[in-house]
Write an enzyme that holds these catalytic residues in place. Structure first.
Site, PDB file in Angstrom:
ATOM      1  CG  ASP A  30      -1.923  -1.120   1.217  1.00  0.00           C
ATOM      2  OD1 ASP A  30      -2.242  -1.600   0.117  1.00  0.00           O
ATOM      3  OD2 ASP A  30      -2.383  -1.515   2.300  1.00  0.00           O
ATOM      4  CG  ASP A  42      -5.283   1.610   5.696  1.00  0.00           C
ATOM      5  OD1 ASP A  42      -6.186   2.457   5.556  1.00  0.00           O
ATOM      6  OD2 ASP A  42      -4.569   1.237   4.753  1.00  0.00           O
TER       7      ASP A  42
END
Length: 305
Positions: free
Chosen positions: A39, A81
């Site tokens: 990511d 997240d």
């Protein structure tokens, strides 16, 4: 053209595709591929395959990985997240360190993990993150993943810093989410740092700026792991005059006992095949019933020498 693998340190803010694009500019070659998405907010080891080594991408993606992550308890987001939209916030004052440690460690071993909506997993031909950006949530099938080991590095509630050694396909964001669910307070991932991917360690990784400097210094090849060195446990077989043209064409060729080192070959054993000049050709597999070698993965032909 460069053929091999570079251990890149992916910095925060870059996508894995950004790293590939920048490496294309640095090395001035197009044939480059990464071995597993990180990511944009994550950082750490990202092996990048170049030239003929791009045929390794699927093999390297299958390797175990090790991460350091920070779990933030009490917060749930749509991306699992802290980059996402907060969906819920719950009190964590009742949690004790002992309770949290027990919950975290209970995820060691094999468990069913449902991929997050913000992921590259495909459902009916479309990537989940594309659907998520359209505001859609679809049913996803859970997949078995294995958490080989979790080491709790620090507990400072509501945060837990941990090291995770896991199988391919494991989403650390989802692991954090699932731990939060098991504690009844929710949770998400606050930080992610990949320290190892297969044989590649963080200590040997290079930032893009360091790779660019090596190019300018003429030492870039020092950072490249040759294709055949990705198979250090496979025995080396040198094709003879008759075997060599067969090997270069990816054809099956007969076994020669005189070529073996370290004893007889086991059925299904994989070997590295080279030509008489020492050039790596392919990975082959020994078939005892036919007493021959069958190609598993071709890397070089005569025009690649």
């Amino acid at each position: 053209m460069i053929h091999g693998v570079i251990n890149v340190y992916k910095e925060k803010g870059f996508t894995s595709h950004d790293v590939v694009a920048k490496l294309r500019g640095i090395t001035r070659q197009k044939k480059i591929g990464h071995t597993g998405t990180l990511d944009p907010d994550a950082e750490g080891v990202l092996p990048v395959c170049m030239g003929k080594a791009t045929r390794l991408c699927d093999m390297l993606t299958d390797k175990d990985k090790t991460y350091e992550a920070v779990l933030l308890l009490g917060t749930e987001t749509d991306t699992q997240d802290t980059s996402g939209v907060i969906l819920a916030g719950k009190d964590t004052s009742h949690l004790t360190e002992e309770t949290v440690r027990r919950a975290v460690l209970s995820f060691t071993g094999e468990y069913e993990q449902t991929p997050p909506m913000y992921s590259a997993v495909k459902v009916n031909g479309r990537k989940l993150y594309e659907l998520a950006r359209e505001g859609k949530v679809v049913e996803r099938s859970a997949r078995k993943v294995r958490i080989h080991e979790i080491r709790i590095l620090a507990v400072d509630l509501p945060r837990v810093r941990m090291e995770i050694h896991c199988s391919k396909g494991t989403y650390i964001r989802t692991l954090c989410h699932d731990i939060g669910q098991s504690l009844g307070c929710g949770g998400c991932m606050e930080q992610l740092f990949r320290t190892r991917a297969g044989r590649f360690e963080i200590a040997e990784s290079l930032r893009l700026s360091e790779i660019e400097k090596k190019r300018d210094d003429g030492t870039l090849m020092e950072a490249v792991v040759p294709v055949d060195e990705m198979f250090p446990d496979y025995r080396k077989i040198v094709a003879d005059e008759k075997q060599e043209p067969l090997a270069y064409n990816g054809n099956t060729f007969p076994h020669r006992v005189s070529q073996e080192t370290g004893g007889g070959l086991a059925d299904g054993e994989k070997v590295r095949v080279y030509d008489r000049e020492g050039n790596f050709i392919a990975v082959y597999e020994y078939r005892s019933a036919e007493d021959n070698f069958r190609v598993k993965k071709m890397f070089f032909d005569r025009n690649s020498k």
